[in-house]
Design a protein around this motif. Structure first.
Motif, PDB file in Angstrom:
ATOM      1  N   GLU A 288       0.829  -1.197   0.000  1.00 14.41           N
ATOM      2  CA  GLU A 288       0.000   0.000   0.000  1.00 14.41           C
ATOM      3  C   GLU A 288       0.870   1.257   0.000  1.00 14.41           C
ATOM      4  OE1 GLU A 288      -3.952   0.839   2.276  1.00 14.41           O
ATOM      5  OE2 GLU A 288      -2.341   1.491   3.609  1.00 14.41           O
ATOM      6  N   LEU A 289       1.886   1.276   0.837  1.00 16.22           N
ATOM      7  CA  LEU A 289       2.750   2.449   0.926  1.00 16.22           C
ATOM      8  C   LEU A 289       3.509   2.690  -0.380  1.00 16.22           C
ATOM      9  CD1 LEU A 289       4.088   1.883   4.542  1.00 16.22           C
ATOM     10  CD2 LEU A 289       2.676   3.806   3.804  1.00 16.22           C
ATOM     11  N   ASP A 290       3.985   1.627  -1.004  1.00 14.86           N
ATOM     12  CA  ASP A 290       4.716   1.785  -2.263  1.00 14.86           C
ATOM     13  C   ASP A 290       3.808   2.304  -3.371  1.00 14.86           C
ATOM     14  OD1 ASP A 290       7.034   0.967  -1.077  1.00 14.86           O
ATOM     15  OD2 ASP A 290       6.939  -1.091  -1.818  1.00 14.86           O
ATOM     16  N   GLN A 291       2.552   1.853  -3.376  1.00 17.75           N
ATOM     17  CA  GLN A 291       1.609   2.284  -4.411  1.00 17.75           C
ATOM     18  C   GLN A 291       1.155   3.726  -4.201  1.00 17.75           C
ATOM     19  OE1 GLN A 291      -1.555  -0.609  -4.329  1.00 17.75           O
ATOM     20  NE2 GLN A 291      -0.248  -2.283  -5.063  1.00 17.75           N
ATOM     21  N   VAL A 292       0.903   4.105  -2.952  1.00 17.88           N
ATOM     22  CA  VAL A 292       0.319   5.420  -2.660  1.00 17.88           C
ATOM     23  C   VAL A 292       1.392   6.485  -2.433  1.00 17.88           C
ATOM     24  CG1 VAL A 292      -1.159   6.721  -1.066  1.00 17.88           C
ATOM     25  CG2 VAL A 292      -1.763   4.369  -1.690  1.00 17.88           C
ATOM     26  N   ILE A 293       2.428   6.147  -1.688  1.00 15.02           N
ATOM     27  CA  ILE A 293       3.448   7.121  -1.296  1.00 15.02           C
ATOM     28  C   ILE A 293       4.655   7.067  -2.221  1.00 15.02           C
ATOM     29  CG2 ILE A 293       4.881   7.971   0.601  1.00 15.02           C
ATOM     30  CD1 ILE A 293       1.863   8.029   1.186  1.00 15.02           C
ATOM     31  N   GLN A 305      -6.259   9.273   4.472  1.00 14.92           N
ATOM     32  CA  GLN A 305      -7.433   8.722   3.790  1.00 14.92           C
ATOM     33  C   GLN A 305      -7.043   7.810   2.628  1.00 14.92           C
ATOM     34  OE1 GLN A 305     -10.572   8.996   4.976  1.00 14.92           O
ATOM     35  NE2 GLN A 305      -9.529  10.058   6.660  1.00 14.92           N
ATOM     36  N   ASN A 306      -5.820   7.918   2.158  1.00 14.18           N
ATOM     37  CA  ASN A 306      -5.375   7.120   1.018  1.00 14.18           C
ATOM     38  C   ASN A 306      -4.600   5.871   1.419  1.00 14.18           C
ATOM     39  OD1 ASN A 306      -6.444   9.050  -0.824  1.00 14.18           O
ATOM     40  ND2 ASN A 306      -4.622  10.317  -0.517  1.00 14.18           N
ATOM     41  N   ILE A 307      -4.405   5.663   2.711  1.00 10.25           N
ATOM     42  CA  ILE A 307      -3.703   4.465   3.181  1.00 10.25           C
ATOM     43  C   ILE A 307      -4.579   3.741   4.214  1.00 10.25           C
ATOM     44  CG2 ILE A 307      -1.323   5.092   2.624  1.00 10.25           C
ATOM     45  CD1 ILE A 307      -1.008   6.317   5.382  1.00 10.25           C
ATOM     46  N   PRO A 308      -5.726   3.206   3.770  1.00  7.14           N
ATOM     47  CA  PRO A 308      -6.675   2.589   4.709  1.00  7.14           C
ATOM     48  C   PRO A 308      -6.118   1.379   5.449  1.00  7.14           C
ATOM     49  CG  PRO A 308      -7.276   2.106   2.421  1.00  7.14           C
ATOM     50  CD  PRO A 308      -6.208   3.159   2.380  1.00  7.14           C
ATOM     51  N   TYR A 309      -5.185   0.647   4.848  1.00  7.32           N
ATOM     52  CA  TYR A 309      -4.655  -0.529   5.544  1.00  7.32           C
ATOM     53  C   TYR A 309      -3.766  -0.102   6.714  1.00  7.32           C
ATOM     54  CZ  TYR A 309      -3.195  -5.348   6.216  1.00  7.32           C
ATOM     55  OH  TYR A 309      -2.980  -6.602   6.751  1.00  7.32           O
ATOM     56  N   ILE A 310      -3.004   0.963   6.529  1.00  4.70           N
ATOM     57  CA  ILE A 310      -2.198   1.492   7.648  1.00  4.70           C
ATOM     58  C   ILE A 310      -3.126   1.948   8.768  1.00  4.70           C
ATOM     59  CG2 ILE A 310      -0.612   3.301   8.383  1.00  4.70           C
ATOM     60  CD1 ILE A 310       0.709   1.213   6.607  1.00  4.70           C
ATOM     61  N   LEU A 420      -0.283   7.622  13.582  1.00  2.40           N
ATOM     62  CA  LEU A 420      -0.289   7.597  12.119  1.00  2.40           C
ATOM     63  C   LEU A 420       1.125   7.846  11.579  1.00  2.40           C
ATOM     64  CD1 LEU A 420      -1.772   7.559   9.365  1.00  2.40           C
ATOM     65  CD2 LEU A 420      -1.988  10.047   9.602  1.00  2.40           C
ATOM     66  N   LEU A 421       1.769   8.891  12.084  1.00  2.00           N
ATOM     67  CA  LEU A 421       3.124   9.202  11.629  1.00  2.00           C
ATOM     68  C   LEU A 421       4.102   8.104  12.038  1.00  2.00           C
ATOM     69  CD1 LEU A 421       3.227  13.026  12.429  1.00  2.00           C
ATOM     70  CD2 LEU A 421       3.080  11.980  10.166  1.00  2.00           C
ATOM     71  N   GLY A 422       3.957   7.607  13.265  1.00  2.00           N
ATOM     72  CA  GLY A 422       4.872   6.577  13.750  1.00  2.00           C
ATOM     73  C   GLY A 422       4.754   5.280  12.977  1.00  2.00           C
ATOM     74  N   VAL A 423       3.525   4.773  12.804  1.00  2.00           N
ATOM     75  CA  VAL A 423       3.318   3.467  12.164  1.00  2.00           C
ATOM     76  C   VAL A 423       3.577   3.544  10.662  1.00  2.00           C
ATOM     77  CG1 VAL A 423       1.623   1.655  11.676  1.00  2.00           C
ATOM     78  CG2 VAL A 423       1.720   2.705  13.950  1.00  2.00           C
ATOM     79  N   SER A 424       3.040   4.568   9.991  1.00  2.00           N
ATOM     80  CA  SER A 424       3.212   4.658   8.537  1.00  2.00           C
ATOM     81  C   SER A 424       4.684   4.841   8.174  1.00  2.00           C
ATOM     82  CB  SER A 424       2.364   5.802   7.961  1.00  2.00           C
ATOM     83  OG  SER A 424       2.792   7.066   8.446  1.00  2.00           O
ATOM     84  N   ARG A 425       5.404   5.659   8.924  1.00  2.22           N
ATOM     85  CA  ARG A 425       6.816   5.893   8.616  1.00  2.22           C
ATOM     86  C   ARG A 425       7.679   4.692   9.015  1.00  2.22           C
ATOM     87  NH1 ARG A 425       7.469  12.455   9.892  1.00  2.22           N
ATOM     88  NH2 ARG A 425       5.973  13.066   8.276  1.00  2.22           N
ATOM     89  N   LEU A 426       7.331   4.043  10.122  1.00  5.41           N
ATOM     90  CA  LEU A 426       8.053   2.835  10.518  1.00  5.41           C
ATOM     91  C   LEU A 426       7.984   1.787   9.410  1.00  5.41           C
ATOM     92  CD1 LEU A 426       9.488   1.304  12.910  1.00  5.41           C
ATOM     93  CD2 LEU A 426       7.210   0.452  13.520  1.00  5.41           C
ATOM     94  N   LEU A 427       6.782   1.581   8.863  1.00  2.00           N
ATOM     95  CA  LEU A 427       6.609   0.577   7.811  1.00  2.00           C
ATOM     96  C   LEU A 427       7.122   1.063   6.462  1.00  2.00           C
ATOM     97  CD1 LEU A 427       3.131  -0.732   8.950  1.00  2.00           C
ATOM     98  CD2 LEU A 427       5.218  -2.092   8.773  1.00  2.00           C
ATOM     99  N   LEU A 467      15.387  -3.949  12.574  1.00  2.00           N
ATOM    100  CA  LEU A 467      14.729  -3.079  11.604  1.00  2.00           C
ATOM    101  C   LEU A 467      15.624  -2.992  10.368  1.00  2.00           C
ATOM    102  CD1 LEU A 467      13.431  -0.203  13.925  1.00  2.00           C
ATOM    103  CD2 LEU A 467      12.289  -2.326  13.266  1.00  2.00           C
ATOM    104  N   VAL A 468      15.135  -3.573   9.278  1.00  2.15           N
ATOM    105  CA  VAL A 468      15.915  -3.643   8.046  1.00  2.15           C
ATOM    106  C   VAL A 468      15.384  -2.592   7.069  1.00  2.15           C
ATOM    107  CG1 VAL A 468      16.628  -5.118   6.121  1.00  2.15           C
ATOM    108  CG2 VAL A 468      16.249  -6.120   8.408  1.00  2.15           C
ATOM    109  N   LYS A 469      16.261  -1.691   6.635  1.00  2.00           N
ATOM    110  CA  LYS A 469      15.825  -0.645   5.696  1.00  2.00           C
ATOM    111  C   LYS A 469      15.271  -1.283   4.424  1.00  2.00           C
ATOM    112  CE  LYS A 469      19.632   1.867   5.637  1.00  2.00           C
ATOM    113  NZ  LYS A 469      20.500   1.483   6.765  1.00  2.00           N
ATOM    114  N   ARG A 470      14.128  -0.790   3.972  1.00  2.00           N
ATOM    115  CA  ARG A 470      13.438  -1.413   2.851  1.00  2.00           C
ATOM    116  C   ARG A 470      14.036  -1.037   1.500  1.00  2.00           C
ATOM    117  NH1 ARG A 470       8.284   0.287   2.076  1.00  2.00           N
ATOM    118  NH2 ARG A 470       8.111  -1.445   0.615  1.00  2.00           N
TER     119      ARG A 470
END
Length: 484
Positions: A288-293, A305-310, A420-427, A467-470
């Motif tokens: 989701e993050l790769d597609q939206v962000i 609103q664009n990352i409902p799974y997060i 929101l900032l913590g979880v979305s940025r962590l992932l 934590l492995v950088k993606r």
């Protein structure tokens, strides 16, 4: 009448994990029952419907707290623990003012900056501790920076800073001592005649240390020649107006620091463990993050609103392993009747959040971490918390007039934005790997989320993750060097 357990020895039966015992008793006694704990009559609510009917619809009757709750630890000046009396009605609008929704808007850049720095700190911690680390302290450091910037325009650069270390040590002890099973004298008043116990002395010492620590912070604001605006300055202004006294300023500051740091940092610590145990959830979030962000910028609040799974992961985290299992009990000052049950005045009314969150009737397969159950939820938890109980996503912020310890809805909004900032940025930045020892199957042993540190807030026992950088762009983006 409620079905009663009249033996005062039940206080000792609830053990160090009362949420489990209350939930176990609910299976045989029903979703509302009473248990006699010493001289206190406790009403345990383990049903969303009953919580809605009593704490929300009849909130005026259940908006007070137990007299004497945390008296030693909070010097009778607590806010979340305060009875619904004249003092509470005086300080409540002040707390609304300093933590209002205007404050959320004015400090959006502060949150953005601190959660960008958090990711940088996690990168550094991962590089230093390649075998894995317990992320609690890094999360707690960020949460402390947010609150200390709001309260006194102060931040620290690392978990090694003396200010952070002192805070973490003091608050950890403070919240541990405040848990139910440590307050024997509130249940058995005769013990007040024998105060010279190790626990009693530990509580007095903790209160003294917290008060001294907070007085230093207040003095820093008083001595600031630039008179920079901050929450403590607002409280001092109310003191000058004769509305608050010295201890009010100290313990209202205590409330803001405790509520503002532990809730968010505990939630992030729990969620990191849950995600490490569920790599398939991470995989969906990464897609989701790769597609939206994409990989040229980090997620921002307007992306929600664009990352409902997060968003669903955050809601499921608050249900599955939130920071509160019982919260702070309510109380009623007059008799009440509910569906033929008599609820005597001055009962302690407990919202069993853990029991509701593990209710199979409300959440299918509740012991499974399944964000998909919340994909249809588009409203924030702040909005849902004031609505119909049937539509609530979770009960982590409590219920009724004392919702989220009585602080304005902005308290929930702050927490949601931080999560929101913590979880979305962590992932966005990392793949979270379980660094536990390998089992017989050659895979890491799942992190045991039943092993907890139980206080007012609940923490998972120490665990280790890597934590492995993606992707190669992570640190460039965090440092503002990426090319879009």
């Amino acid at each position: 009448m409620l079905r009663l357990r009249n033996d005062a020895s039940h206080f000792f039966q609830i053990g160090n994990e009362p949420h489990k015992k209350f939930t176990e008793w609910a299976r045989s006694l029903g979703d509302i029952y009473s248990v006699q704990l010493g001289q206190q009559n406790w009403i345990i609510l383990t049903s969303d419907k009953i919580v809605g009917e009593l704490l929300q619809k009849r909130g005026a009757k259940y908006s007070t707290r137990v007299q004497g709750h945390g008296e030693i630890l909070f010097r009778g000046k607590g806010y979340a623990t305060s009875p619904y009396n004249e003092r509470y009605r005086k300080i409540n609008p002040i707390m609304h003012s300093v933590l209002g929704q205007r404050s959320v808007k004015e400090n959006s850049n502060l949150l953005d900056d601190e959660f960008r720095i958090l990711m940088q700190n996690l990168c550094q911690a991962s590089a230093k501790m390649k075998d894995g680390f317990y992320p609690k302290y890094v999360f707690q450091h960020t949460a402390l920076n947010v609150i200390s910037l709001l309260c006194l325009n102060k931040r620290t650069n690392s978990v090694d800073d003396p200010f952070y270390k002192e805070f973490e040590n003091l608050m950890g002890t403070h919240l541990e001592l405040a848990k139910v099973t440590n307050r024997l004298s509130e249940f058995f008043p005769i013990l007040n005649w024998f105060p010279n116990t190790k626990l009693h002395n530990a509580m007095i010492e903790s209160a003294d240390n917290i008060e001294a620590f907070l007085r230093k912070l207040v003095k820093e604001v008083i001595d600031d020649k630039e008179k920079k605006p901050c929450i403590i300055r607002e409280l001092l202004r109310k003191k000058d107006e004769g509305i608050l006294d010295d201890l009010d300023v100290v313990y209202l500051t205590d409330t803001i620091f405790a509520a503002g740091t532990d809730t968010v940092s505990a939630s992030l610590t729990w969620l990191t463990a849950a995600l490490a145990n569920n790599p398939h959830v991470q995989s969906k979030a990464h897609q989701e993050l790769d597609q939206v962000i994409g990989q040229s910028r980090i997620p921002e609040v307007p992306d929600e609103q664009n990352i409902p799974y997060i968003r669903a992961i955050i809601k499921e985290g608050q249900r599955y392993c939130g920071a509160f299992y019982l919260g702070i009990p309510h109380a009623n000052e007059e008799d009440d009747e509910y569906n033929g049950y008599h609820i005597p005045a001055n009962s302690v009314v407990v919202l069993n959040q853990y029991g509701i969150h593990m209710d199979e009737k409300r959440y299918e397969n509740p012991k499974e971490f399944k964000p998909e159950r919340f994909l249809r939820f588009t409203e924030s938890s702040a909005a849902l918390a004031n609505g119909n109980y049937e539509n609530r996503d979770h009960f982590g912020f409590g219920a009724g007039r004392r919702l989220c310890t009585g602080i304005h809805m902005a308290c929930i909004i702050y927490a949601e934005r931080e999560l929101l900032l913590g979880v979305s940025r962590l992932l966005w930045c990392f793949k979270i790997e379980n660094a536990s020892p390998l089992g017989k199957d050659g895979k890491p042993i799942p992190i045991n989320l039943d092993k907890i540190r139980n206080g007012i807030t609940v923490w998972p026992e120490d665990y280790k993750v890597r934590l492995v950088k993606r992707h190669d762009n992570v640190e460039k983006v965090l440092c503002g060097q990426s090319n879009s």
